[in-house]
Design a protein around this motif. Structure first.
Motif, PDB file in Angstrom:
ATOM      1  N   GLN A 185       0.842  -1.187   0.000  1.00 13.62           N
ATOM      2  CA  GLN A 185       0.000   0.000   0.000  1.00 13.62           C
ATOM      3  C   GLN A 185       0.881   1.241   0.000  1.00 13.62           C
ATOM      4  N   PRO A 186       0.399   2.339  -0.554  1.00 10.76           N
ATOM      5  CA  PRO A 186       1.170   3.582  -0.456  1.00 10.76           C
ATOM      6  C   PRO A 186       1.275   4.016   1.002  1.00 10.76           C
ATOM      7  N   VAL A 187       2.422   4.544   1.386  1.00  6.28           N
ATOM      8  CA  VAL A 187       2.659   5.016   2.745  1.00  6.28           C
ATOM      9  C   VAL A 187       3.109   6.468   2.662  1.00  6.28           C
ATOM     10  N   VAL A 188       2.515   7.304   3.525  1.00  3.58           N
ATOM     11  CA  VAL A 188       2.891   8.717   3.574  1.00  3.58           C
ATOM     12  C   VAL A 188       3.200   9.090   5.022  1.00  3.58           C
ATOM     13  N   VAL A 189       3.900  10.204   5.191  1.00  2.00           N
ATOM     14  CA  VAL A 189       4.195  10.711   6.525  1.00  2.00           C
ATOM     15  C   VAL A 189       2.876  10.895   7.277  1.00  2.00           C
ATOM     16  N   GLY A 190       2.848  10.416   8.507  1.00  5.43           N
ATOM     17  CA  GLY A 190       1.648  10.494   9.329  1.00  5.43           C
ATOM     18  C   GLY A 190       0.897   9.176   9.417  1.00  5.43           C
ATOM     19  N   ASP A 191       1.158   8.248   8.478  1.00  7.24           N
ATOM     20  CA  ASP A 191       0.532   6.926   8.535  1.00  7.24           C
ATOM     21  C   ASP A 191       1.102   6.124   9.694  1.00  7.24           C
ATOM     22  N   TYR A 192       0.314   5.178  10.180  1.00  6.10           N
ATOM     23  CA  TYR A 192       0.782   4.202  11.160  1.00  6.10           C
ATOM     24  C   TYR A 192       0.996   2.876  10.448  1.00  6.10           C
ATOM     25  N   VAL A 193       2.128   2.234  10.728  1.00  5.10           N
ATOM     26  CA  VAL A 193       2.448   0.953  10.113  1.00  5.10           C
ATOM     27  C   VAL A 193       2.805  -0.055  11.194  1.00  5.10           C
ATOM     28  N   LEU A 194       2.650  -1.324  10.851  1.00  3.59           N
ATOM     29  CA  LEU A 194       3.114  -2.411  11.711  1.00  3.59           C
ATOM     30  C   LEU A 194       4.395  -2.936  11.097  1.00  3.59           C
ATOM     31  N   ILE A 195       5.414  -3.118  11.921  1.00  5.28           N
ATOM     32  CA  ILE A 195       6.749  -3.493  11.463  1.00  5.28           C
ATOM     33  C   ILE A 195       7.106  -4.870  12.001  1.00  5.28           C
ATOM     34  N   HIS A 196       7.743  -5.663  11.156  1.00  7.20           N
ATOM     35  CA  HIS A 196       8.266  -6.957  11.574  1.00  7.20           C
ATOM     36  C   HIS A 196       9.661  -7.094  10.994  1.00  7.20           C
ATOM     37  N   ILE A 197      10.619  -7.367  11.836  1.00  5.76           N
ATOM     38  CA  ILE A 197      12.044  -7.523  11.501  1.00  5.76           C
ATOM     39  C   ILE A 197      12.555  -6.451  10.533  1.00  5.76           C
ATOM     40  N   GLY A 198      12.165  -5.206  10.802  1.00  7.81           N
ATOM     41  CA  GLY A 198      12.682  -4.084  10.026  1.00  7.81           C
ATOM     42  C   GLY A 198      11.922  -3.754   8.757  1.00  7.81           C
ATOM     43  N   PHE A 199      10.812  -4.420   8.509  1.00  6.13           N
ATOM     44  CA  PHE A 199      10.003  -4.156   7.320  1.00  6.13           C
ATOM     45  C   PHE A 199       8.602  -3.720   7.726  1.00  6.13           C
ATOM     46  N   ALA A 200       8.111  -2.647   7.115  1.00  4.05           N
ATOM     47  CA  ALA A 200       6.709  -2.285   7.292  1.00  4.05           C
ATOM     48  C   ALA A 200       5.894  -3.338   6.537  1.00  4.05           C
ATOM     49  N   MET A 201       4.963  -3.956   7.236  1.00  2.00           N
ATOM     50  CA  MET A 201       4.181  -5.045   6.635  1.00  2.00           C
ATOM     51  C   MET A 201       2.793  -4.579   6.198  1.00  2.00           C
ATOM     52  N   ASN A 202       2.177  -3.693   6.969  1.00  6.04           N
ATOM     53  CA  ASN A 202       0.887  -3.141   6.573  1.00  6.04           C
ATOM     54  C   ASN A 202       0.597  -1.883   7.359  1.00  6.04           C
ATOM     55  N   LYS A 203      -0.379  -1.130   6.853  1.00  5.40           N
ATOM     56  CA  LYS A 203      -0.816   0.080   7.533  1.00  5.40           C
ATOM     57  C   LYS A 203      -1.938  -0.268   8.489  1.00  5.40           C
ATOM     58  N   ILE A 204      -2.091   0.571   9.503  1.00 11.07           N
ATOM     59  CA  ILE A 204      -3.176   0.429  10.459  1.00 11.07           C
ATOM     60  C   ILE A 204      -3.808   1.816  10.588  1.00 11.07           C
ATOM     61  N   ASP A 205      -5.137   1.864  10.635  1.00 15.55           N
ATOM     62  CA  ASP A 205      -5.753   3.191  10.697  1.00 15.55           C
ATOM     63  C   ASP A 205      -5.453   3.844  12.041  1.00 15.55           C
ATOM     64  N   GLU A 206      -5.498   5.159  12.045  1.00 18.27           N
ATOM     65  CA  GLU A 206      -5.062   5.931  13.212  1.00 18.27           C
ATOM     66  C   GLU A 206      -5.863   5.584  14.463  1.00 18.27           C
ATOM     67  N   GLU A 207      -7.163   5.416  14.343  1.00 17.19           N
ATOM     68  CA  GLU A 207      -7.989   5.106  15.515  1.00 17.19           C
ATOM     69  C   GLU A 207      -7.553   3.797  16.163  1.00 17.19           C
ATOM     70  N   ASP A 208      -7.358   2.752  15.349  1.00 14.00           N
ATOM     71  CA  ASP A 208      -6.898   1.467  15.884  1.00 14.00           C
ATOM     72  C   ASP A 208      -5.485   1.575  16.444  1.00 14.00           C
ATOM     73  N   ALA A 209      -4.624   2.330  15.756  1.00 14.32           N
ATOM     74  CA  ALA A 209      -3.245   2.496  16.222  1.00 14.32           C
ATOM     75  C   ALA A 209      -3.224   3.161  17.592  1.00 14.32           C
ATOM     76  N   LEU A 210      -3.988   4.224  17.755  1.00 10.30           N
ATOM     77  CA  LEU A 210      -3.994   4.940  19.033  1.00 10.30           C
ATOM     78  C   LEU A 210      -4.578   4.091  20.154  1.00 10.30           C
ATOM     79  N   ALA A 211      -5.603   3.292  19.845  1.00  9.14           N
ATOM     80  CA  ALA A 211      -6.174   2.396  20.854  1.00  9.14           C
ATOM     81  C   ALA A 211      -5.149   1.346  21.280  1.00  9.14           C
ATOM     82  N   SER A 212      -4.436   0.775  20.318  1.00 11.53           N
ATOM     83  CA  SER A 212      -3.397  -0.214  20.631  1.00 11.53           C
ATOM     84  C   SER A 212      -2.279   0.414  21.447  1.00 11.53           C
ATOM     85  N   LEU A 213      -1.859   1.607  21.072  1.00 13.53           N
ATOM     86  CA  LEU A 213      -0.783   2.282  21.791  1.00 13.53           C
ATOM     87  C   LEU A 213      -1.173   2.568  23.238  1.00 13.53           C
TER      88      LEU A 213
END
Length: 94
Positions: free
Chosen positions: A37-65
């Motif tokens: 997926q396209p990634v831009v500054v401000g997006d939240y991503v999930l990382i595994h072993i140094g690679f961004a694997m997918n984006k996560i929407d901001e609401e879910d990211a903030l809840a997880s954080l």
């Protein structure tokens, strides 16, 4: 156990396809080579072993954080840093 903590993209090096991300105050680099997926500054991503694997929407990211912050508050300082950086070493585990 490997955790994939949502990380906010703060900079993108388009020439090398590398994002600088903030993972709960820890800055690190993550390759964008495997994300479909396209990634831009401000997006939240999930990382595994140094690679961004997918984006996560901001609401879910903030809840997880918020959940991670509650857990981390109960940990010692070195345990906190280790938990945040842990997914970088997941590939080395069997």
């Amino acid at each position: 156990m490997c955790l994939s903590i949502p990380s906010k993209v703060t900079h993108i090096d388009e020439e090398n396809n590398i994002a600088t991300v903030d993972t709960m105050g820890v800055e690190r680099k993550a390759s964008l080579d495997l994300i479909d997926q396209p990634v831009v500054v401000g997006d939240y991503v999930l990382i595994h072993i140094g690679f961004a694997m997918n984006k996560i929407d901001e609401e879910d990211a903030l809840a997880s954080l918020e959940v991670y912050r509650e857990i981390i508050e109960k940990m010692e300082e070195e345990e906190r840093r280790q938990a945040i950086l842990e997914d970088d070493s997941c590939a080395n585990r069997g």
